[in-house]
Write an enzyme that holds these catalytic residues in place. Structure first.
Site, PDB file in Angstrom:
ATOM      1  N   GLY A 138     -94.933 139.004  92.601  1.00 38.24           N
ATOM      2  CA  GLY A 138     -96.424 140.001  92.594  1.00 38.24           C
ATOM      3  C   GLY A 138     -95.951 140.364  90.862  1.00 38.24           C
TER       4      GLY A 138
ATOM      5  N   ARG B 281     -99.181 128.535  99.751  1.00 36.01           N
ATOM      6  CA  ARG B 281     -99.767 128.372 101.217  1.00 36.01           C
ATOM      7  C   ARG B 281    -100.811 127.404 100.364  1.00 36.01           C
ATOM      8  NH1 ARG B 281     -98.205 127.871 105.414  1.00 36.01           N
ATOM      9  NH2 ARG B 281     -99.923 127.643 106.061  1.00 36.01           N
TER      10      ARG B 281
ATOM     11  N   LEU C 199    -104.841 125.741 100.117  1.00 33.30           N
ATOM     12  CA  LEU C 199    -105.463 125.916 101.208  1.00 33.30           C
ATOM     13  C   LEU C 199    -106.601 125.100 101.769  1.00 33.30           C
ATOM     14  CD1 LEU C 199    -105.868 128.041  97.499  1.00 33.30           C
ATOM     15  CD2 LEU C 199    -105.919 129.497  99.632  1.00 33.30           C
TER      16      LEU C 199
ATOM     17  N   ASN D 269    -105.693 129.681  89.956  1.00 33.56           N
ATOM     18  CA  ASN D 269    -104.421 129.850  89.982  1.00 33.56           C
ATOM     19  C   ASN D 269    -103.648 129.310  88.507  1.00 33.56           C
ATOM     20  OD1 ASN D 269    -101.924 128.970  91.427  1.00 33.56           O
ATOM     21  ND2 ASN D 269    -102.346 126.763  91.084  1.00 33.56           N
TER      22      ASN D 269
ATOM     23  N   HIS E  23    -100.458 128.179  86.441  1.00 32.86           N
ATOM     24  CA  HIS E  23     -99.035 127.233  86.980  1.00 32.86           C
ATOM     25  C   HIS E  23     -98.095 127.160  86.211  1.00 32.86           C
ATOM     26  CE1 HIS E  23     -97.506 123.568  89.342  1.00 32.86           C
ATOM     27  NE2 HIS E  23     -96.868 122.643  88.013  1.00 32.86           N
TER      28      HIS E  23
ATOM     29  N   GLY F 229    -107.343 119.132  95.151  1.00 31.28           N
ATOM     30  CA  GLY F 229    -106.353 118.256  94.688  1.00 31.28           C
ATOM     31  C   GLY F 229    -105.241 119.495  93.952  1.00 31.28           C
TER      32      GLY F 229
ATOM     33  N   LYS G 244     -92.622 135.081  81.545  1.00 37.00           N
ATOM     34  CA  LYS G 244     -94.125 136.063  80.369  1.00 37.00           C
ATOM     35  C   LYS G 244     -94.734 134.956  79.740  1.00 37.00           C
ATOM     36  CE  LYS G 244     -90.945 138.460  76.599  1.00 37.00           C
ATOM     37  NZ  LYS G 244     -89.892 137.838  75.801  1.00 37.00           N
TER      38      LYS G 244
HETATM   39  C1  GRF Z   1     -96.060 132.009  89.460  1.00 38.42           C
HETATM   40  O1  GRF Z   1     -94.886 130.897  88.220  1.00 38.42           O
HETATM   41  C2  GRF Z   1     -96.455 131.043  89.180  1.00 38.42           C
HETATM   42  O2  GRF Z   1     -96.898 130.023  87.962  1.00 38.42           O
HETATM   43  C3  GRF Z   1     -96.842 130.935  90.956  1.00 38.42           C
HETATM   44  O3  GRF Z   1     -95.705 131.688  91.509  1.00 38.42           O
HETATM   45  C4  GRF Z   1     -95.274 132.065  90.125  1.00 38.42           C
HETATM   46  C5  GRF Z   1     -95.381 133.868  90.878  1.00 38.42           C
HETATM   47  O4  GRF Z   1     -94.620 134.792  90.511  1.00 38.42           O
HETATM   48  N1  GRF Z   1     -97.504 130.164  90.740  1.00 38.42           N
HETATM   49  P1  GRF Z   1     -95.203 135.673  90.710  1.00 38.42           P
HETATM   50  O5  GRF Z   1     -94.855 136.877  92.235  1.00 38.42           O
HETATM   51  O6  GRF Z   1     -96.280 136.585  89.674  1.00 38.42           O
HETATM   52  O7  GRF Z   1     -93.725 137.304  89.869  1.00 38.42           O
END
Ligand code: GRF
Length: 360
Positions: free
Chosen positions: A172, A257, A259, A273, A275, A311, A340
């Site tokens: 998190g 997960r 969805l 989200n 990524h 998707g 970061k």
């Molecule tokens: C991140 O790298 C994010 O891009 C991916 O999951 C990771 C979560 O990291 N979807 P954190 O739990 O927020 O430290």
């Protein structure tokens, strides 16, 4: 006067907190740069605001053009401008309007300096230095854009905050970045996190929610594995909890997960989200390694905040941050640097969404 006070009163408490926040000291932030020879001048924007502090470090034949659209004007200034009926000029002459420190650097070093500062300090390229044409002032700020920016801030003061639910499965750190940005009104994000859901027990992200006094809940997907449609059943349980907390915007932050289409449709336009790649490149798992394996290798990777559609990582893009790929990069090193950048990108994207600067 009283009329204005009432108008803004529902957000006034937070603004009051802001007035009690001590001046930010930037020494630690700029220490790594002090011996680099890249800084031409530094203006700490204190009393005297932008218009009086910047000229103190500029020779008379130069002027600085500030991009008013890039200013993150904190809510307290929107409130002050309105309650005091203060003109733009007076605002800029008295307050920093959210710009605590200005570094003047050669154009050729700007990206390098930004790279060092931005992810921790919300540093941005705010403008440029020009030869001054008399009788031009030394600080030029487009009045129309500044007014628009201030109006947006004032509108946010009158708009109820977006109620955000964050879904996590682990550490998190992105949740933490969102908590920090929403709990510090200087970021000007018109949103509050009202619920954190984890599908796993005892993860660090849950502790972050506890520490920030945010309601949290564990809904384990394992509890649904014997039901007829386990994925849909799990997602419905989440929707019920999110609805019970009147959530209107969901941020996935390391939620591991997939969805269901039903869930995605229910929250369409309000489900985002993050990524760890520059989508549409490298969707799915192991995005950082995919970037490193590419032949020829890309010069940059980064992260993307996007709307979620049915998707895998294909939804409309809200914000991207670039991270350079270095010669001797490993999966771990690149992942750390992207992380970061994520902590900078996610609050930025949430700000755009919550402040209604962007929608699907
Ligand atoms: C991140 O790298 C994010 O891009 C991916 O999951 C990771 C979560 O990291 N979807 P954190 O739990 O927020 O430290």
């Amino acid at each position: 006067m009283i009329f204005n006070y009432n108008l803004f009163s529902h957000n006034f408490l937070q603004t009051g907190e802001e007035l009690l926040t001590p001046t930010k000291i930037y020494t630690e932030a700029i220490k790594p740069l002090l011996h680099s020879n890249k800084i031409k001048a530094i203006a700490h924007i204190t009393g005297g605001g932008l218009l009086e502090n910047i000229p103190r470090v500029l020779p008379k034949h130069l002027a600085i053009h500030l991009n008013a659209a890039e200013m993150h004007i904190p809510p307290v200034f929107g409130w002050l401008a309105s309650i005091g009926n203060i003109t733009n000029q007076e605002m800029q002459r008295t307050y920093n309007c959210g710009i605590g420190l200005i570094l003047i650097v050669p154009k050729s070093s700007a990206n390098e300096v930004l790279e060092l500062l931005k992810h921790k300090n919300d540093a941005r390229l705010l403008g440029s230095v020009h030869a001054r044409k008399e009788p031009e002032p030394q600080v030029v700020i487009d009045d129309v854009i500044f007014t628009q920016n201030l109006r947006n801030v004032q509108r946010n003061l009158l708009t109820p905050k977006r109620r955000v639910g964050v879904l996590i499965s682990g550490t998190g750190t992105n949740l933490q970045a969102l908590i920090d940005a929403t709990q510090n009104s200087a970021y000007g994000v018109n949103a509050e996190i009202v619920l954190v859901i984890s599908n796993k027990e005892n993860v660090l992200g849950l502790k972050r929610a506890v520490d920030a006094s945010i309601p949290h809940k564990v809904i384990s997907h394992l509890n649904f594995k014997n039901t007829e449609n386990p994925r849909e059943a799990f997602d419905r349980a989440m929707t019920a909890e999110l609805e019970a907390h009147n959530v209107d915007l969901i941020c996935l932050a390391g939620f591991m997960r997939i969805l269901s289409a039903e869930f995605v449709r229910r929250w369409n336009g309000n489900l985002v989200n993050i990524h760890p790649s520059l989508l549409p490149k490298y969707p799915g798992l192991h995005a950082q390694q995919q970037a490193l394996d590419a032949n020829p290798r890309d010069t940059h990777s980064g992260c993307t905040v996007h709307f979620v559609d049915e998707g895998v990582d294909t939804g409309a893009i809200i914000w991207q941050e670039l991270v350079p790929i270095l010669d001797n990069d490993t999966d771990d090193l690149l992942t750390q640097r992207i992380h970061k950048a994520e902590h900078y990108a996610y609050p930025k994207a949430l700000r755009l969404l919550a402040n209604e600067r962007i929608h699907l």
